[in-house]
Design a protein around this motif. Structure first.
Motif, short mmCIF file in Angstrom:
data_model
loop_
_atom_site.label_atom_id
_atom_site.label_comp_id
_atom_site.label_asym_id
_atom_site.label_seq_id
_atom_site.Cartn_x
_atom_site.Cartn_y
_atom_site.Cartn_z
N GLU A 39 0.89 -1.38 0.16
CA GLU A 39 0.12 -0.16 -0.10
C GLU A 39 0.74 1.29 -0.04
O GLU A 39 1.71 1.19 0.88
CB GLU A 39 -1.10 -0.01 1.33
N LEU A 40 0.65 2.19 -1.10
CA LEU A 40 1.50 3.16 -1.12
C LEU A 40 0.93 4.46 -0.16
O LEU A 40 -0.44 4.44 0.13
CB LEU A 40 1.54 3.94 -2.51
N PRO A 41 1.82 5.37 0.27
CA PRO A 41 1.28 6.48 1.15
C PRO A 41 0.40 7.34 0.32
O PRO A 41 0.83 7.50 -1.00
CB PRO A 41 2.45 6.85 1.74
N LEU A 42 -0.51 8.12 0.91
CA LEU A 42 -1.13 9.10 0.19
C LEU A 42 -0.41 10.14 -0.83
O LEU A 42 -0.66 10.51 -1.86
CB LEU A 42 -2.08 9.69 0.99
N ARG A 43 0.82 10.33 -0.05
CA ARG A 43 1.93 11.43 -0.68
C ARG A 43 2.18 10.97 -2.18
O ARG A 43 2.72 11.73 -3.17
CB ARG A 43 3.10 11.97 0.20
N LEU A 44 2.00 9.44 -2.35
CA LEU A 44 2.69 8.94 -3.43
C LEU A 44 1.61 8.75 -4.44
O LEU A 44 1.81 8.33 -5.54
CB LEU A 44 3.60 7.71 -3.13
N MET A 45 0.62 8.23 -3.93
CA MET A 45 -0.75 7.83 -4.67
C MET A 45 -1.98 8.38 -4.22
O MET A 45 -2.34 8.06 -3.08
CB MET A 45 -0.88 6.21 -4.81
N TRP A 46 -2.74 9.39 -5.01
CA TRP A 46 -3.77 10.14 -4.42
C TRP A 46 -5.21 9.22 -4.59
O TRP A 46 -6.01 9.60 -4.16
CB TRP A 46 -3.77 11.34 -4.87
N ASN A 47 -4.97 8.27 -5.29
CA ASN A 47 -6.27 7.38 -5.48
C ASN A 47 -6.55 6.67 -4.49
O ASN A 47 -5.81 6.38 -3.44
CB ASN A 47 -5.98 6.43 -6.68
N ALA A 48 -7.99 6.52 -4.18
CA ALA A 48 -8.33 5.61 -2.89
C ALA A 48 -7.89 4.27 -3.12
O ALA A 48 -7.65 3.63 -2.16
CB ALA A 48 -9.74 5.67 -3.05
N GLU A 49 -7.77 3.77 -4.18
CA GLU A 49 -7.16 2.18 -4.48
C GLU A 49 -5.62 2.59 -4.53
O GLU A 49 -5.03 2.81 -5.75
CB GLU A 49 -7.41 1.74 -5.71
N ARG A 50 -5.06 2.28 -3.45
CA ARG A 50 -3.53 2.70 -3.29
C ARG A 50 -2.73 1.00 -2.86
O ARG A 50 -1.53 1.21 -2.68
CB ARG A 50 -3.11 3.52 -2.30
N THR A 51 -3.28 0.03 -3.30
CA THR A 51 -2.71 -1.11 -2.83
C THR A 51 -2.30 -1.78 -4.09
O THR A 51 -3.06 -1.74 -5.11
CB THR A 51 -3.38 -2.11 -2.10
N PHE A 52 -1.27 -2.58 -4.10
CA PHE A 52 -0.69 -3.11 -5.51
C PHE A 52 -0.21 -4.73 -5.07
O PHE A 52 0.49 -4.69 -4.32
CB PHE A 52 0.62 -2.26 -5.88
N ASP A 53 -0.61 -5.65 -5.93
CA ASP A 53 -0.32 -6.81 -5.72
C ASP A 53 0.74 -7.13 -6.73
O ASP A 53 0.74 -7.01 -7.91
CB ASP A 53 -1.59 -7.96 -6.34
N LEU A 54 2.12 -7.22 -6.13
CA LEU A 54 3.21 -7.34 -6.54
C LEU A 54 3.27 -8.74 -7.63
O LEU A 54 4.17 -8.81 -8.50
CB LEU A 54 4.54 -7.09 -5.99
N GLY A 55 2.42 -9.55 -7.31
CA GLY A 55 2.19 -10.97 -8.26
C GLY A 55 1.75 -10.50 -9.66
O GLY A 55 1.66 -11.46 -10.57
N ASP A 56 1.07 -9.45 -9.63
CA ASP A 56 0.36 -8.77 -10.98
C ASP A 56 1.31 -8.10 -11.74
O ASP A 56 1.43 -7.03 -11.32
CB ASP A 56 -1.01 -8.35 -10.69
N PRO A 57 1.80 -8.22 -12.96
CA PRO A 57 2.61 -7.47 -13.82
C PRO A 57 2.36 -6.30 -13.87
O PRO A 57 3.15 -5.25 -13.71
CB PRO A 57 3.00 -8.26 -14.92
N ASP A 58 1.13 -6.09 -14.25
CA ASP A 58 0.48 -4.69 -14.59
C ASP A 58 0.40 -3.80 -13.31
O ASP A 58 0.74 -2.52 -13.27
CB ASP A 58 -1.00 -4.75 -15.06
N GLU A 59 0.07 -4.45 -12.20
CA GLU A 59 0.11 -3.58 -10.82
C GLU A 59 1.34 -3.19 -10.63
O GLU A 59 1.58 -2.37 -9.75
CB GLU A 59 -0.82 -4.32 -9.72
N LEU A 60 2.41 -4.08 -10.64
CA LEU A 60 3.75 -4.08 -10.41
C LEU A 60 4.32 -2.66 -11.09
O LEU A 60 4.76 -1.89 -10.50
CB LEU A 60 4.71 -5.05 -10.41
#
Length: 113
Positions: A39-60
């Motif tokens: 989960e990125l901090p708000l200062r890096l990602m302003w979107n409500a969806e700030r979590t990324f599954d690193l197993g998904d190449p597009d999300e990475l």
């Protein structure tokens, strides 16, 4: 830890107008996660969806793009980016010209990646 180089000159490549790109001195100091959910901090990602599954190449890729583009802190790079992974996905990242230029100037191996 010492600050990473935003190439603090007036001609430094910019991540966005008025903000120099922050670049790691070495890729080996980048010891971010390589799997799991981040989960990125708000200062890096302003979107409500700030979590990324690193197993998904597009999300990475989306996470790396946001961190490299938005960070103003050296620790963000160390904590969120993995140097080997960055090298592997470098050509796939959609980055502002200034960010790409700053990183490739410091890490010539990325140009050939």
């Amino acid at each position: 830890m010492p600050a990473l180089s935003p190439a603090a000159t007036r001609t430094a490549p910019l991540a966005r107008p008025g903000r120099p790109a922050v670049v790691a001195r070495t890729l080996t100091e980048l010891a971010g996660p390589t799997r799991g959910v981040v989960e990125l901090p708000l200062r890096l990602m302003w979107n409500a969806e700030r979590t990324f599954d690193l197993g998904d190449p597009d999300e990475l890729l989306w996470m790396y793009e946001n961190v490299l583009r938005e960070t103003t802190r050296a620790d963000d790079l160390r904590l969120l980016i993995d140097g080997r992974t960055l090298h592997r996905v470098w050509r796939l990242l959609n980055l502002p010209r200034g960010v790409r230029q700053a990183w490739e100037s410091r890490h010539r191996g990325l140009r050939a990646a």
